[in-house]
Structures are given as structure tokens and as C-alpha cells.
Write a protein that holds these residues in place. Structure first.
Motif, short mmCIF file in Angstrom:
data_model
loop_
_atom_site.label_atom_id
_atom_site.label_comp_id
_atom_site.label_asym_id
_atom_site.label_seq_id
_atom_site.Cartn_x
_atom_site.Cartn_y
_atom_site.Cartn_z
N ARG A 88 0.82 -1.21 0.00
CA ARG A 88 0.00 0.00 0.00
C ARG A 88 0.85 1.26 0.00
O ARG A 88 0.32 2.36 0.09
CB ARG A 88 -0.93 0.00 1.21
N LYS A 89 2.18 1.10 -0.05
CA LYS A 89 3.06 2.26 -0.01
C LYS A 89 4.16 2.12 -1.06
O LYS A 89 4.38 1.05 -1.63
CB LYS A 89 3.69 2.41 1.38
N VAL A 90 4.84 3.22 -1.30
CA VAL A 90 6.02 3.23 -2.18
C VAL A 90 7.15 3.91 -1.43
O VAL A 90 6.93 4.78 -0.58
CB VAL A 90 5.76 3.96 -3.51
N THR A 91 8.37 3.50 -1.73
CA THR A 91 9.52 4.11 -1.08
C THR A 91 9.77 5.50 -1.62
O THR A 91 9.51 5.78 -2.80
CB THR A 91 10.78 3.25 -1.28
N VAL A 92 10.24 6.37 -0.76
CA VAL A 92 10.68 7.70 -1.21
C VAL A 92 12.17 7.86 -0.95
O VAL A 92 12.68 8.98 -0.86
CB VAL A 92 9.89 8.82 -0.50
N GLN A 93 12.87 6.76 -0.86
CA GLN A 93 14.34 6.81 -0.76
C GLN A 93 14.88 6.98 -2.18
O GLN A 93 14.98 6.02 -2.95
CB GLN A 93 14.87 5.53 -0.12
N THR A 94 15.21 8.19 -2.50
CA THR A 94 15.59 8.51 -3.87
C THR A 94 16.92 7.88 -4.28
O THR A 94 17.17 7.69 -5.47
CB THR A 94 15.67 10.03 -4.05
N GLY A 95 17.77 7.56 -3.30
CA GLY A 95 19.05 6.94 -3.63
C GLY A 95 18.90 5.60 -4.31
O GLY A 95 19.34 5.40 -5.45
N PRO A 96 18.25 4.60 -3.65
CA PRO A 96 18.04 3.31 -4.31
C PRO A 96 17.21 3.41 -5.57
O PRO A 96 17.44 2.66 -6.53
CB PRO A 96 17.32 2.49 -3.22
N LEU A 97 16.24 4.33 -5.59
CA LEU A 97 15.41 4.49 -6.78
C LEU A 97 16.24 4.98 -7.96
O LEU A 97 16.11 4.48 -9.08
CB LEU A 97 14.28 5.47 -6.47
N ALA A 98 17.12 5.94 -7.72
CA ALA A 98 17.98 6.45 -8.79
C ALA A 98 18.95 5.37 -9.26
O ALA A 98 19.23 5.26 -10.46
CB ALA A 98 18.75 7.68 -8.30
N ASP A 99 19.46 4.56 -8.33
CA ASP A 99 20.36 3.47 -8.72
C ASP A 99 19.66 2.50 -9.67
O ASP A 99 20.24 2.04 -10.65
CB ASP A 99 20.84 2.72 -7.48
N LEU A 100 18.40 2.16 -9.36
CA LEU A 100 17.65 1.24 -10.22
C LEU A 100 17.47 1.81 -11.62
O LEU A 100 17.68 1.10 -12.62
CB LEU A 100 16.28 0.97 -9.57
#
Length: 828
Positions: free
Chosen positions: A517-529
């Protein structure tokens, strides 16, 4: 003993749709992220952004900030963007320079100057000294100076000569000569123009010798008087020469100092310093003459003449710019922003500055020109951002930071002096007033430790900005999230993402959040992906990032890190670590745990066994007894005793002795997520009803028998699934999870596909009774109006066993009493 696995009665496994959130690309109204606007601020961080905005606008003492959250949550990005935005509209702070203290050389003076003035003042002083090194010696080469100097020398030489001449004439009148010897001046008798030799003097009559000796003694006193006046005359000569030099130096220095003063008209600090420089230059004009003479000698010796900065005689007139803002100001000195300093290496020296030393003739020397600025100096009038953990790791940095914030000034002090190790004379520069906003960045645990352990922390860092790790998966947030993905791709210079790639990234962001029901807002891992997906898109020759590229990036990252997981699974499939995935066994269940190596987590099953016998009502946790069990695990085991005593044989005393163990566990066991599995093993051992080994269990339990949520549910399910898949899926295998964890499910695609094909199952469990029914294929049973469980149910069998233990214990106790009574009577 192994037997056929049971079938779960009346319990429905989860449907494939409940196991994974799927983001439908058709819901997006764009083709690629090139069609999506960027987002300016971090999404889902309203609380933290408001706190930062308050902290940086609050200009009262102590309102410094601490940004807390996990790595990759966007703390550095947010604070950098907000500080730079605010700082660019603020005034450039003043320059700070150190100059010589001509009265107390060990205490250099700090000067506050308007922005951009410090560097200009330094350059002006350098040019002044360069000019004077030429102008002053040139003045002393002029004919006027030579004539006046010659006149001074001749006047004093004549004065000394007259005194000696008078004494010489007086001595000659009495036939005494003044003779110069290696030991100085001496008096000797003379006859016919010749000095008498000792034997000639001794041949004279006694009365004449005595007269001559008395004359010599008298003249000797007069000569001593004349010689005593020689140093005084020489001092007067030097004073006269010094006054002459000062007069001529004044001509060069006065004009040059005036030119410098004109450049800084109205600046009282500079004008006062120039006045002191003028006095010192006039007082030490001979330094320039000596420098010219030494330069000439070195040139003759083919040595390089020292430059201005290397000649210690002229360093006292230099200006040491600690903080200069020439690059931030235009020619009219219009402000272009306050400093924003990110100090990545906050050692004591890098924070508060240092005093350097140079080696000269085997000794270390220093002066005010070797004072170096620290981050607090550079950030003065602006903002300083530090990593909290690094500040605490470096010796004395934390105390120096607090001392500076508390006193609101920066004082440079060496560690040796602070600890009392070094007692030699060193510089004591003036402290510099401090006006800075400090921002610390660290994790939550560090913040709470400092808040509780350091009394000064709360007074100095009053503003906390807490960053979220995830946000609700609402339509509004999803719209912002798409813009965030587009912003990352655009900011990093990556290929645009197609809408199916965006959907795949969002699915992975849900997985990172461990909550469907949620999404991560950790931009570091998201940018890495996204960057890894861009790489694979480039490898495939595509101009856009597709869902296949995102999936490949996810798989490739797992493959790089899963060597340990493969070894763990291999040890199970080769029966080195004993885990059954089929059949049924009494008192044995498959528990699930999560193992972390770096940033990679994976689930693995563990065999949990229970053995029971008559005893004193104690459940022994072998993990705890062997000091391998943590506190939370021990708490979970103790809860089992409470559950048994409150659910079975209510009228009988506890008469159970049970042991629980994680088989083939060679490391520590922590957490209570296996407490339900341990309880299932106990109930199976007591009821002697076998548990299906085709199941694995996770979930904690309370004393009421309710199964509670645990962490890492996705990895745990996938860990058991991988073992079953490696051995061959039978359609009867599955995992029992707490009902409250269903909302966290975001399983891999292959697990979902196996569930859809009926080859694997995930059972949501709310109570221990539900779980034992799934595991044994037998009804748990509820107490009827008569207070008894239905016959042949698991609970009835458990209660019967516990009651039998109680009866046996009572019988043994009665027998012991019967045997003890006669002994008591005989004794009586």
C-alpha cells in the motif's frame, strides 16, 4: 516419523492478486517520461521540509538542525537545494583576515573587513612591500643620503679623535706614549722619542721610576674615562644614523602607505593597521638594506634570492586572508549569496582551523601567516552541513563544534595544547565571532542517543527534520511519483522511460517499501535502479528504457549479491542442512528467517523441533540456554508457557518439561517471528499429531493465541519457495503467514505464477488454532458448554496429555509422601 502430508481443512489460500501489486501502464497518459514535467521538491517529505524551512529561517541561537532518516531518503538533496535557494538571496558575509600584532607577536589580530576587501588588502600590502624593497635601498644610495651619513660618521669620529688627541698630547708632555696592543690601549714611558724597553726602564733610578709609575696611573684613569665614553658616543652615532634612516625611510614609506590608505579610505581597521605598519617600517628600515645585501650575496653564489613570502623579515607586514569572498562579489561589491559549506571530513583541524609550522634549521617555527581556516570560518555568516557520525568519530571534533556554537566564536587551538601535552610557546590568534547555522545529518538511532546522552545536544540542535522512508500509494502520490521518476532520469542525463518501464519501477518501489500500500521515497536506491536500467537499455541498443530493462536491472543486482543465498540453498537441497519439504513429522516444523548481507536480504527455512515429557512446567529454550538466543527470541519462548497454562488443563498444575531448538543453528537467533512455529511444534509433540513438512511458518504469537505481524514476509516466503522449486513443486507446499502481513505482500513474479498454477500456496492465519489445522489437517477444536474440547481434536489431545502429566506428577508426589511418613515416625 514421516507420513503423508495433511490437507488443510476449510482454509482458503490467498489468490494471486493478493500476492503482488501490479501497476497498470494503461493508467498513464504519456508515452515516455519526456512528456512528464519535473518535480521541484521531494515528494512525501512535507513534515521534514517544513521543519527545515523553519530551522533555516529561525535566526535565534540554538536553532540548528538535525536531519534524521535512513540512507538514501533524500536528506542531502533536500538540504542542499533549500540552503542554496535561501543563501543566494542573502548578503555576502564579511571577510576575515589575520595581521601581525607588533606589540605582542604571539597574539595575531583578527580583522573584520567588508566582503571582497580582504583579498584586495592582502594584494595591496604585498605590492607595498615589493615596492619598498626597491624604493628604500634606492633612497640610501642617493648622494644626499651618503653625504649626510658621511657627515654623521665624521662628526662622531672627530669627537672621539679629539678626546684621544687631548689625552695623547697631555701624555706626551709628560714623556708618556699611548700604545695600541692586541689587548687594547696601554701607556709607556718615552725617552728621546723612543718607548723604553723593560730593562731600560728598570735601569732608571728608583725615584724616577716611581714618578713615572705615578704619572702612568694618573693618565690610565683619564684614559679609562675616555674609553668609557666611546660606547656612549657610538650609541649617539647609531641613534643619529637611525634618525637619518628614519627620515629617509619616511619619504618612501609615507608616500607608499598613503597610496594604500587611499584605496581603503573610511575603513578604520585598515587605517589603524597601516599606521602601525608605518611606525614599524620606519623603525626597521635596516631590514630592507640587509635584504638587498643578502640578495646580492646569494646571486653571486648562484643561489636563488628568496621571494617576499619566503623572507621571514617581511612576513610580519603580510595579510593572511582567512575568509575572502572576492569570487562572490562583483566590482561594486553587490552581494551574491551566503556560503553553504558541506564538510565531508570534519576533523578538528578541518572544523576550527589550524596553525601550521615550517622547518627552519632543524626547528619548527610558525607565524600568523600560517593560520589556516576551518569549515566554521568558511561557513561563517552562512550554513554548514556535517555528517553527524563523522563528527562524533573524529577525536575532539564534537566538543569543538559544541564549544564554538555555545560561545558563538571560533577559537583555534591545537589538540596538544587542549590536552595539556604541549607546553611550548605558540600563537594565540584572536577568536573570530561566529554566526552560522549548522545542519547535522544522521540516522534516527544516533539522534535519539545524542538527545538522551548529551545534555547540551538539545540546547544546540533544537530542530529535528524527520524524513519518511515511504508514502501511501494514493492516486495523488502516484502522479507525483511519476514526475519524480522523470526528474531523476532527466537530472541524471538518462534515457527516457516508457510508461511500462515507469510501471515496473513503481512496482519495485512498492517492493522496497515492504508494503503493497506504499512506495519508497528513498531517492538513492530508486535512482540506482533507473541508472542500471539505463545501462541495460544501452547494452540492448535502445533509445528508451523499457520494462525489460528495469527487470533485468533488478535481476542483475540480485545475481551480483546472491552467492551466499545460493550456497545456503545448496546446503539444503544436498541434505547437508536438513529441511523437509514433504511428508509429516511429530514435533517438527519449518520456521522462516531473514538473513542480511550488506544491502541484500534473503529468506531461509530452519527446522524447529520440540520434545516433551513429565516435568515441573518449564519450557526450556535451548538457544537461550546456550546463549545463542537474543532477548526478543527468549521473550517469544516465554510467551508459549503463558499460552499453554491459560488454554489447557486449567485445573491442573503445570507438569510439563519441554525443550525447543533451532536445529543446525550455529549463530545467534533473535526476534520473535518464530514463536508461532515453536508453539506449533510444541502442540504437535503434545498431541502426537504430525505436522506437514510441506509447509513453512512465520509469525509471532501472543498469550491469547493471536498470530501477529512480522518483518521480511516477502523474503521468507520466497526463501521456502526456492527450496520447494529446486526439489520440485508438488502443489501441496505453501507458507503460513499472519493475516496482518497480507497487506505487505509484494512477491516475485515466479512465486505469483506458481500460486496461479496451483503449485504453491500462501495461507493467511489469524490464530494458532487456524494454523494448527492447516499444518496437521485436523480440526483444532473449541471448548463446548461442558468445558471440554471435542474428542480427537488437536486441542483435546494436547489437554489430555497435559492432564496425564499432572496426574502422574500427583501420583509420584503421593508415593514420595507415603515413603517419607514412616521415616518421620521412626525419627520421632
Amino acid at each position: 516419523m514421516n507420513s503423508e502430508p495433511p490437507k488443510a481443512p476449510n482454509h482458503t489460500a490467498l489468490s494471486p492478486d493478493a500476492l503482488r501489486y501490479r501497476c497498470d501502464p494503461e493508467n498513464f497518459g504519456f508515452r515516455t517520461t519526456e512528456d512528464v514535467e519535473s518535480v521541484e521538491d521531494l515528494i512525501g517529505q512535507d513534515r521534514a521540509v517544513d521543519a527545515i524551512r523553519f530551522g533555516i529561517n529561525m535566526n535565534k541561537p540554538g536553532f540548528n538542525l538535525f536531519l534524521l532518516g535512513t540512507h538514501g531518503s533524500g536528506r542531502h538533496t533536500a538540504i542542499r537545494r533549500m540552503l542554496q535557494k535561501k543563501a543566494k538571496d542573502e548578503a555576502v558575509p564579511d571577510d576575515w583576515v589575520y595581521v601581525a600584532n607588533f606589540d605582542v607577536p604571539t597574539k595575531p589580530q583578527a580583522m573584520r573587513l567588508p566582503p571582497g576587501t580582504g583579498i584586495r588588502f592582502r594584494d595591496a600590502m604585498n605590492s607595498l612591500i615589493d615596492d619598498l624593497r626597491t624604493d628604500i635601498p634606492a633612497l640610501f644610495e642617493q648622494e644626499e643620503y651618503r653625504n649626510r651619513r658621511r657627515a654623521v660618521d665624521e662628526r662622531f669620529e672627530e669627537r672621539q679623535g679629539q678626546a684621544f688627541e687631548q689625552l695623547r698630547q697631555k701624555a706626551a708632555a709628560e714623556n708618556i706614549a699611548i700604545v695600541r696592543t692586541p689587548m687594547g690601549f696601554a701607556l709607556a714611558p718615552v725617552r728621546e722619542g723612543q718607548v723604553l724597553k723593560p730593562d731600560e726602564f728598570n735601569a732608571l733610578p728608583e725615584d724616577e721610576r716611581k714618578r713615572i709609575e705615578e704619572t702612568i696611573q694618573r693618565l690610565q684613569k683619564e684614559m679609562e674615562t675616555v674609553l668609557q665614553e666611546v660606547p656612549l658616543v657610538e650609541k649617539e652615532r647609531r641613534d643619529a644614523v637611525r634618525a637619518l634612516n628614519a627620515e629617509f625611510t619616511e619619504r618612501a614609506v609615507g608616500a607608499s602607505i598613503t597610496q594604500v590608505a587611499e584605496q581603503f579610505r573610511g575603513n578604520e581597521a585598515i587605517e589603524e593597521h597601516l599606521r602601525k605598519v608605518r611606525e614599524d617600517l620606519i623603525k626597521n628600515a635596516n631590514l630592507f638594506i640587509e635584504a638587498v645585501q643578502e640578495d646580492a650575496k646569494q646571486e653571486l653564489a648562484l643561489f636563488r634570492a628568496p621571494t617576499r613570502g619566503e623572507d621571514p623579515r617581511f612576513r610580519r607586514y603580510m595579510v593572511n586572508v582567512i575568509v575572502g569572498h572576492e569570487g562572490k562579489t562583483d566590482p561594486e561589491l553587490k552581494p551574491r549569496g551566503a556560503p553553504v559549506i558541506f564538510e565531508d571530513n570534519p576533523t578538528l583541524y578541518n572544523l576550527v582551523g589550524r596553525i601550521e609550522h615550517t622547518a627552519q634549521f632543524g626547528a619548527l617555527t610558525t607565524d600568523f601567516t600560517l593560520i589556516r581556516a576551518g569549515a566554521l570560518h568558511r561557513a561563517n555568516g552562512g550554513y554548514l552541513v556535517l555528517d553527524a557520525m563523522k563528527v562524533l568519530m573524529y577525536p575532539m571534533s564534537w566538543e569543538a563544534l559544541k564549544r564554538s556554537l555555545r560561545s558563538r566564536q571560533v577559537t583555534i587551538i591545537s589538540p596538544g595544547e587542549q590536552l595539556g601535552i604541549i607546553s611550548t610557546v605558540s600563537l594565540e590568534p584572536d577568536p573570530i565571532p561566529l554566526d552560522v547555522k549548522v545542519v547535522l545529518i544522521g540516522d534516527r538511532l544516533l539522534y535519539y542517543i545524542l538527545a538522551s546522552a548529551d545534555p547540551e545536544f538539545g540546547d544546540l540542535f533544537k530542530v529535528e527534520a524527520d524524513f519518511n522512508e515511504e508514502i501511501p500509494r494514493t492516486p495523488e502520490n502516484m502522479e507525483l511519483y511519476v514526475r519524480l521518476i522523470a526528474t531523476i532520469a532527466r537530472y541524471r542525463g538518462l534515457r527516457p522511460l516508457t510508461r511500462d518501464a515507469v510501471a515496473r519501477v513503481i512496482e519495485e518501489a512498492v517492493r522496497m517499501a515492504d508494503d503493497s500500500r506504499k512506495v519508497t521515497v528513498q531517492t538513492g536506491p530508486l535512482a540506482d535502479l533507473i541508472m542500471e536500467a539505463d545501462y541495460w537499455a544501452g547494452e540492448a541498443g535502445r533509445r528508451e528504457i523499457t520494462a525489460r530493462d528495469v527487470s533485468r536491472a533488478v535481476d542483475a543486482k540480485i545475481r551480483r549479491a546472491d552467492r551466499v543465498r545460493e550456497l545456503s540453498q545448496e546446503s539444503i537441497t544436498r541434505d547437508i542442512v536438513l529441511i523437509d519439504t514433504d511428508g509429516a513429522v511429530v514435533g517438527q516444523v519449518n520456521g522462516l528467517a531473514v538473513t542480511s548481507y550488506g544491502q541484500f536480504r534473503f529468506g531461509r527455512p530452519s527446522r524447529i523441533t520440540a520434545r516433551v515429557r513429565l516435568g515441573g512446567g518449564k519450557v526450556v529454550d535451548i538457544e537461550r540456554e546456550s546463549e545463542l538466543g537474543g532477548k526478543l527470541h527468549s521473550k517469544g519462548v516465554l510467551i508459549l508457557s503463558g499460552y499453554l497454562s491459560s488454554h489447557y488443563a486449567l485445573d491442573a498444575p503445570p507438569s510439563l518439561s519441554a525443550t525447543l531448538v533451532f536445529e543446525q543453528s550455529y549463530g545467534g537467533v533473535e526476534g520473535d517471528s518464530a514463536s508461532s512455529a515453536e508453539l506449533y511444534a510444541l502442540l504437535s509433540a503434545l498431541s502426537e499429531v504430525p505436522i506437514g513438512q510441506n509447509f513453512a511458518v512465520t509469525g509471532s504469537v501472543n498469550q491469547m493465541g493471536q498470530v501477529q505481524a512480522i518483518g521480511g514476509v516477502n523474503e521468507k516466503i520466497e526463501g521456502f519457495f526456492d527450496i520447494c522449486k529446486a526439489r520440485g513443486l508438488t502443489g501441496r507446499q505453501g507458507v503460513l503467514i499472519p493475516q496482518s502481513n497480507v497487506q505487505h505482500l509484494m512477491l516475485r513474479e515466479d512465486v505469483v505464477e506458481a500460486v496461479a498454477a496451483g503449485q504453491f500456496h500462501v495461507y493467511p492465519i489469524e490464530t494458532i488454532d487456524q494454523g494448527i489445522e492447516v499444518l496437521t489437517g485436523r480440526a483444532a477444536g473449541e471448548r463446548g458448554p461442558d468445558g471440554r474440547f471435542p474428542p480427537d481434536t488437536v486441542n483435546a489431545l494436547v489437554e489430555a496429555k497435559l492432564e496425564s502429566y499432572a496426574a502422574l506428577r500427583h501420583r509420584f508426589a503421593s508415593k514420595d509422601d507415603d515413603q517419607a511418613t514412616p521415616a518421620k515416625d521412626n525419627a520421632t
